[in-house]
Design an enzyme around this catalytic site. Structure first.
Site, PDB file in Angstrom:
ATOM      1  NE  ARG A 118       6.338  66.776  16.318  1.00  0.00           N
ATOM      2  CZ  ARG A 118       6.301  65.498  15.919  1.00  0.00           C
ATOM      3  NH1 ARG A 118       6.206  64.532  16.832  1.00  0.00           N
ATOM      4  NH2 ARG A 118       6.375  65.195  14.641  1.00  0.00           N
ATOM      5  CE  LYS A 131       3.318  68.545  14.860  1.00  0.00           C
ATOM      6  NZ  LYS A 131       3.671  69.326  13.660  1.00  0.00           N
ATOM      7  CG  HIS A 161      10.631  72.929  16.672  1.00  0.00           C
ATOM      8  ND1 HIS A 161       9.829  71.975  17.264  1.00  0.00           N
ATOM      9  CD2 HIS A 161      10.556  72.703  15.331  1.00  0.00           C
ATOM     10  CE1 HIS A 161       9.282  71.221  16.326  1.00  0.00           C
ATOM     11  NE2 HIS A 161       9.719  71.636  15.151  1.00  0.00           N
ATOM     12  NE  ARG A 163      10.643  67.802  15.954  1.00  0.00           N
ATOM     13  CZ  ARG A 163      10.298  66.505  15.927  1.00  0.00           C
ATOM     14  NH1 ARG A 163      10.671  65.705  16.919  1.00  0.00           N
ATOM     15  NH2 ARG A 163       9.603  66.005  14.933  1.00  0.00           N
ATOM     16  CG  HIS A 173       9.379  64.249  10.347  1.00  0.00           C
ATOM     17  ND1 HIS A 173      10.589  64.749   9.898  1.00  0.00           N
ATOM     18  CD2 HIS A 173       8.941  65.125  11.293  1.00  0.00           C
ATOM     19  CE1 HIS A 173      10.864  65.871  10.537  1.00  0.00           C
ATOM     20  NE2 HIS A 173       9.885  66.114  11.385  1.00  0.00           N
ATOM     21  CE1 TYR A 204      16.044  69.501  10.996  1.00  0.00           C
ATOM     22  CE2 TYR A 204      14.446  67.875  10.273  1.00  0.00           C
ATOM     23  CZ  TYR A 204      14.812  68.909  11.111  1.00  0.00           C
ATOM     24  OH  TYR A 204      13.929  69.347  12.059  1.00  0.00           O
TER      25      TYR A 204
END
Length: 353
Positions: free
Chosen positions: A188, A223, A295, A298, A321, A330
């Site tokens: 990110r 995150k 992104h 990414r 994730h 994806y």
């Protein structure tokens, strides 16, 4: 068009006293921002219009009325997100009214906006990604600066360079390293700009992130303040080494050395916005017509890895994730790629032109 603009052209009926009391509560007790109060006012005006059309008092509205209003907005072309925001505004009003004993229940509870289709992540094709990674600025033939040579000083000079006015090997090496690392490791942009040159003086004060060149790994803080380790490809490692060889060149350096791996023209940590600008400019120089931002790289990392390996769980771990449901999008992108390949290659699939 946002909901304020969408509702600006609609009739603005006078609000009943109960609605004005709620707005006063939101302004005084909840201390909501003026913009939020403006949106709440628009939402209540729309609710009053619906109630008048249905010939029902505002506080007498029931769940079927709210559902019908939502359906009317949907058929009128309002987006699912816009409907959800309006329903949220109505829900807040009726929650307040219920606390005041004005209504027995909240008629908006249980009413949901239409499900918005999840857009597919935008990813570069493999050829476009390689074109961006392999791009070399035409001025690179001048080679690196001589040992001891100083790079241009001054904000004005650096600003011109960063906007593409002149070739600067310092800028070129940094931007190439950022692009390679984003695509190589699927970081990110916040994780990228959070990287430091070194992990820290001791384990008590670890950096937000750093590159372990010996192991070929990036340690990042993602995150939720979750740390993870991702591999870094050989091309990215080479680009990073080339950048580090120039990074320490003195140019308006601050008194306290900046620990950040990627720094800007004044020697401070690069911002996420600056990375967006530089990556977009690099893609333009490389001849890509697609809009490229961090992104997108990414997404390209995840899509290309999934196409080659088919290992969704590994892609989930590498992206950081928390849920595999987030990564599953994806698979849709991968199927779209496969469907296009089938359409182009299979003799029975080709449409008549």
């Amino acid at each position: 068009m946002d909901r304020a603009a969408a509702q600006a052209a609609e009739p603005a009926p006078a609000l009943p006293a109960v609605a004005l009391d709620y707005l006063a509560h939101a302004r005084v007790e909840k201390r909501l921002a003026a913009r939020t109060l403006s949106l709440y006012t628009l939402d209540l005006q729309k609710l009053v219009v619906f109630a008048q059309a249905a010939q029902v008092e505002l506080l007498a509205l029931q769940v079927p009325h709210i559902r019908r209003f939502a359906a009317q907005m949907h058929s009128g072309g309002r987006s699912a997100r816009g409907i959800a925001l309006i329903l949220s505004g109505w829900r807040g009003f009726f929650q307040w009214a219920a606390r005041q004993g004005l209504v027995p229940m909240n008629p908006v509870d249980g009413v949901r906006a239409p499900r918005a289709p999840k857009p597919l992540p935008k990813a570069l094709g493999v050829e476009d990604a390689l074109q961006l990674m392999n791009y070399v600025n035409a001025g690179a033939g001048a080679g690196p600066p001589q040992a001891g040579a100083r790079l241009p000083r001054g904000a004005a000079t650096r600003e011109a360079v960063e906007r593409g006015g002149h070739f600067d090997p310092w800028i070129e090496a940094r931007d190439a390293a950022m692009a390679e690392l984003l695509y190589s490791s699927g970081l990110r942009v916040a994780e990228l700009v959070g990287l430091d040159v070194a992990p820290g003086p001791d384990t008590e004060r670890l950096a937000r992130g750093w590159i372990d060149f010996a192991a070929g790994e990036a340690h990042v803080l993602g995150k939720g303040s979750k740390r993870r380790i991702v591999p870094v490809g050989s091309a990215a490692l080479q680009a990073l080494q080339a950048w580090l060889a120039l990074r320490a060149q003195p140019f308006a350096a601050p008194a306290t050395p900046e620990p950040a791996l990627f720094i800007g023209r004044r020697g401070a940590r690069l911002t996420a916005q600056s990375v967006w600008v530089r990556l977009r400019e690099r893609a333009r120089q490389a001849g890509l017509t697609t809009s490229v931002h961090p992104h997108v790289l990414r997404h390209s990392f995840a899509s290309h890895l999934l196409q080659s390996s088919g290992d969704l769980r590994a892609v989930q771990e590498l992206l950081g994730h928390a849920s595999i449901a987030t990564t599953q999008i994806y698979t849709r992108l991968d199927f779209q790629h496969l469907a296009q390949a089938y359409e182009n290659a299979h003799p029975r699939a080709r449409r008549k032109r």
